[in-house]
Design a protein around this motif. Structure first.
Motif, PDB file in Angstrom:
ATOM      1  N   ALA A  93       0.846  -1.195   0.000  1.00  0.00           N
ATOM      2  CA  ALA A  93       0.000   0.000   0.000  1.00  0.00           C
ATOM      3  C   ALA A  93       0.882   1.246   0.000  1.00  0.00           C
ATOM      4  O   ALA A  93       1.879   1.310   0.712  1.00  0.00           O
ATOM      5  CB  ALA A  93      -0.911   0.012   1.218  1.00  0.00           C
ATOM      6  N   ILE A  94       0.502   2.224  -0.809  1.00  0.00           N
ATOM      7  CA  ILE A  94       1.207   3.504  -0.878  1.00  0.00           C
ATOM      8  C   ILE A  94       0.255   4.572  -0.359  1.00  0.00           C
ATOM      9  O   ILE A  94      -0.802   4.817  -0.940  1.00  0.00           O
ATOM     10  CB  ILE A  94       1.642   3.839  -2.319  1.00  0.00           C
ATOM     11  N   ILE A  95       0.637   5.181   0.756  1.00  0.00           N
ATOM     12  CA  ILE A  95      -0.188   6.219   1.379  1.00  0.00           C
ATOM     13  C   ILE A  95       0.710   7.425   1.613  1.00  0.00           C
ATOM     14  O   ILE A  95       1.480   7.452   2.564  1.00  0.00           O
ATOM     15  CB  ILE A  95      -0.815   5.712   2.696  1.00  0.00           C
ATOM     16  N   PRO A  96       0.652   8.415   0.716  1.00  0.00           N
ATOM     17  CA  PRO A  96       1.552   9.557   0.850  1.00  0.00           C
ATOM     18  C   PRO A  96       1.211  10.433   2.053  1.00  0.00           C
ATOM     19  O   PRO A  96       0.039  10.640   2.365  1.00  0.00           O
ATOM     20  CB  PRO A  96       1.371  10.330  -0.456  1.00  0.00           C
ATOM     21  N   ALA A  97       2.250  10.928   2.703  1.00  0.00           N
ATOM     22  CA  ALA A  97       2.053  11.864   3.815  1.00  0.00           C
ATOM     23  C   ALA A  97       1.393  13.123   3.287  1.00  0.00           C
ATOM     24  O   ALA A  97       1.761  13.639   2.237  1.00  0.00           O
ATOM     25  CB  ALA A  97       3.391  12.193   4.458  1.00  0.00           C
TER      26      ALA A  97
ATOM     27  N   ALA B 216       1.311  -0.831  -4.985  1.00  0.00           N
ATOM     28  CA  ALA B 216       2.419  -1.277  -5.817  1.00  0.00           C
ATOM     29  C   ALA B 216       2.403  -2.786  -5.884  1.00  0.00           C
ATOM     30  O   ALA B 216       2.278  -3.459  -4.860  1.00  0.00           O
ATOM     31  CB  ALA B 216       3.741  -0.782  -5.238  1.00  0.00           C
ATOM     32  N   CYS B 217       2.507  -3.311  -7.108  1.00  0.00           N
ATOM     33  CA  CYS B 217       2.478  -4.764  -7.295  1.00  0.00           C
ATOM     34  C   CYS B 217       3.084  -5.086  -8.655  1.00  0.00           C
ATOM     35  O   CYS B 217       2.681  -4.495  -9.675  1.00  0.00           O
ATOM     36  CB  CYS B 217       1.038  -5.264  -7.219  1.00  0.00           C
ATOM     37  N   GLY B 218       4.045  -6.010  -8.677  1.00  0.00           N
ATOM     38  CA  GLY B 218       4.604  -6.475  -9.933  1.00  0.00           C
ATOM     39  C   GLY B 218       5.250  -5.387 -10.775  1.00  0.00           C
ATOM     40  O   GLY B 218       5.163  -5.422 -12.002  1.00  0.00           O
TER      41      GLY B 218
ATOM     42  N   LEU C 152       6.840   1.542 -12.214  1.00  0.00           N
ATOM     43  CA  LEU C 152       7.771   1.927 -11.153  1.00  0.00           C
ATOM     44  C   LEU C 152       9.217   1.779 -11.626  1.00  0.00           C
ATOM     45  O   LEU C 152       9.525   0.867 -12.384  1.00  0.00           O
ATOM     46  CB  LEU C 152       7.531   1.095  -9.902  1.00  0.00           C
ATOM     47  N   PRO C 153      10.102   2.675 -11.155  1.00  0.00           N
ATOM     48  CA  PRO C 153      11.516   2.560 -11.542  1.00  0.00           C
ATOM     49  C   PRO C 153      12.166   1.336 -10.906  1.00  0.00           C
ATOM     50  O   PRO C 153      11.711   0.819  -9.931  1.00  0.00           O
ATOM     51  CB  PRO C 153      12.151   3.842 -11.006  1.00  0.00           C
TER      52      PRO C 153
END
Length: 128
Positions: free
Chosen positions: A6-10, A24-26, A127-128
Protein backbone atom coordinates in the motif's frame (compact mmCIF):
# COMPACT_ATOMS: atom_id res chain seq x y z
CA UNK A 1 1.71 -14.03 -6.15
CA UNK A 2 3.59 -10.73 -6.34
CA UNK A 3 4.03 -8.74 -3.15
CA UNK A 4 1.50 -5.93 -2.77
CA UNK A 5 2.44 -2.74 -0.94
CA UNK A 6 0.00 0.00 0.00
CA UNK A 7 1.21 3.50 -0.88
CA UNK A 8 -0.19 6.22 1.38
CA UNK A 9 1.55 9.56 0.85
CA UNK A 10 2.05 11.86 3.81
CA UNK A 11 -0.28 14.83 3.61
CA UNK A 12 -2.46 13.32 0.87
CA UNK A 13 -6.25 13.40 1.08
CA UNK A 14 -7.55 10.58 3.26
CA UNK A 15 -9.42 7.82 1.43
CA UNK A 16 -13.22 8.13 1.64
CA UNK A 17 -13.70 4.34 1.71
CA UNK A 18 -11.69 1.17 2.46
CA UNK A 19 -9.00 1.38 -0.24
CA UNK A 20 -5.34 2.33 -0.61
CA UNK A 21 -4.49 5.56 -2.47
CA UNK A 22 -1.93 3.48 -4.33
CA UNK A 23 -0.98 -0.18 -4.52
CA UNK A 24 2.42 -1.28 -5.82
CA UNK A 25 2.48 -4.76 -7.30
CA UNK A 26 4.60 -6.47 -9.93
CA UNK A 27 6.56 -3.35 -10.89
CA UNK A 28 3.44 -1.24 -11.38
CA UNK A 29 1.72 1.33 -9.18
CA UNK A 30 -2.07 1.40 -9.37
CA UNK A 31 -3.29 4.81 -8.22
CA UNK A 32 -6.88 4.87 -6.99
CA UNK A 33 -9.23 7.50 -8.35
CA UNK A 34 -8.23 10.89 -7.02
CA UNK A 35 -10.79 13.61 -6.41
CA UNK A 36 -9.99 17.35 -6.53
CA UNK A 37 -9.42 17.45 -2.78
CA UNK A 38 -6.86 19.89 -1.43
CA UNK A 39 -4.91 17.84 1.14
CA UNK A 40 -4.28 20.95 3.24
CA UNK A 41 -7.99 21.68 3.74
CA UNK A 42 -9.63 18.30 3.06
CA UNK A 43 -12.14 20.04 0.79
CA UNK A 44 -12.57 20.40 -2.96
CA UNK A 45 -10.44 23.12 -4.55
CA UNK A 46 -12.23 26.27 -5.60
CA UNK A 47 -12.48 27.07 -9.27
CA UNK A 48 -13.41 25.66 -12.61
CA UNK A 49 -12.84 22.25 -14.19
CA UNK A 50 -9.24 23.17 -15.01
CA UNK A 51 -8.49 23.85 -11.34
CA UNK A 52 -10.18 20.61 -10.32
CA UNK A 53 -8.32 18.55 -12.94
CA UNK A 54 -5.01 20.04 -11.83
CA UNK A 55 -5.72 19.11 -8.20
CA UNK A 56 -6.66 15.55 -9.16
CA UNK A 57 -3.37 15.24 -11.04
CA UNK A 58 -1.38 16.76 -8.17
CA UNK A 59 -2.95 14.11 -5.94
CA UNK A 60 -2.00 11.37 -8.44
CA UNK A 61 1.51 12.82 -8.47
CA UNK A 62 1.72 12.73 -4.65
CA UNK A 63 0.93 9.00 -4.66
CA UNK A 64 3.48 8.42 -7.45
CA UNK A 65 6.18 10.32 -5.58
CA UNK A 66 5.46 8.41 -2.36
CA UNK A 67 6.26 5.25 -4.33
CA UNK A 68 9.49 6.70 -5.78
CA UNK A 69 8.09 7.59 -9.22
CA UNK A 70 6.63 10.64 -10.94
CA UNK A 71 4.16 11.47 -13.68
CA UNK A 72 6.72 10.84 -16.43
CA UNK A 73 6.29 7.11 -15.69
CA UNK A 74 2.49 7.07 -16.09
CA UNK A 75 1.42 4.52 -18.70
CA UNK A 76 -2.40 4.69 -18.42
CA UNK A 77 -4.86 7.29 -17.13
CA UNK A 78 -8.60 7.03 -16.74
CA UNK A 79 -10.58 10.25 -16.32
CA UNK A 80 -14.16 10.13 -15.08
CA UNK A 81 -16.35 13.19 -15.75
CA UNK A 82 -19.99 13.71 -14.86
CA UNK A 83 -20.35 15.88 -17.98
CA UNK A 84 -18.34 15.43 -21.18
CA UNK A 85 -18.95 19.12 -21.87
CA UNK A 86 -16.06 19.60 -19.39
CA UNK A 87 -13.68 17.60 -21.62
CA UNK A 88 -11.90 20.58 -23.23
CA UNK A 89 -11.16 22.28 -19.89
CA UNK A 90 -9.98 19.01 -18.35
CA UNK A 91 -7.86 18.24 -21.41
CA UNK A 92 -6.15 21.65 -21.33
CA UNK A 93 -5.19 21.19 -17.67
CA UNK A 94 -4.16 17.58 -18.29
CA UNK A 95 -1.77 18.75 -21.02
CA UNK A 96 0.16 20.77 -18.42
CA UNK A 97 1.22 17.56 -16.63
CA UNK A 98 2.31 15.23 -19.45
CA UNK A 99 4.70 15.31 -22.41
CA UNK A 100 5.17 12.98 -25.36
CA UNK A 101 5.01 10.09 -25.44
CA UNK A 102 1.71 10.66 -23.67
CA UNK A 103 0.15 7.97 -21.48
CA UNK A 104 -2.73 5.94 -22.88
CA UNK A 105 -5.98 7.50 -21.68
CA UNK A 106 -9.69 6.87 -21.47
CA UNK A 107 -12.23 9.54 -20.57
CA UNK A 108 -15.62 8.31 -19.46
CA UNK A 109 -18.83 10.16 -18.60
CA UNK A 110 -20.46 8.77 -15.48
CA UNK A 111 -23.73 9.49 -13.68
CA UNK A 112 -22.13 10.43 -10.37
CA UNK A 113 -18.84 10.41 -8.46
CA UNK A 114 -17.96 10.20 -4.75
CA UNK A 115 -18.70 13.25 -2.59
CA UNK A 116 -20.54 14.89 -5.48
CA UNK A 117 -17.35 15.55 -7.45
CA UNK A 118 -17.55 16.19 -11.18
CA UNK A 119 -14.11 14.66 -11.89
CA UNK A 120 -11.97 11.74 -10.72
CA UNK A 121 -8.64 10.58 -12.16
CA UNK A 122 -6.86 7.25 -11.71
CA UNK A 123 -3.54 6.07 -13.14
CA UNK A 124 -1.22 3.14 -13.67
CA UNK A 125 2.47 3.92 -13.30
CA UNK A 126 5.56 1.93 -14.24
CA UNK A 127 7.77 1.93 -11.15
CA UNK A 128 11.52 2.56 -11.54
Amino acid sequence: MAQRTAIIPAGAPAPVAPYSPGLACGGLLFVSGQLPVDPATGTFVEGDMGARARQCLRNVQAVAQAAGADLDRVVKVTVFLTDLADFAAMNAAYGEFFTAPFPARSTIQVAALPLGSNIEIEAIIDLP
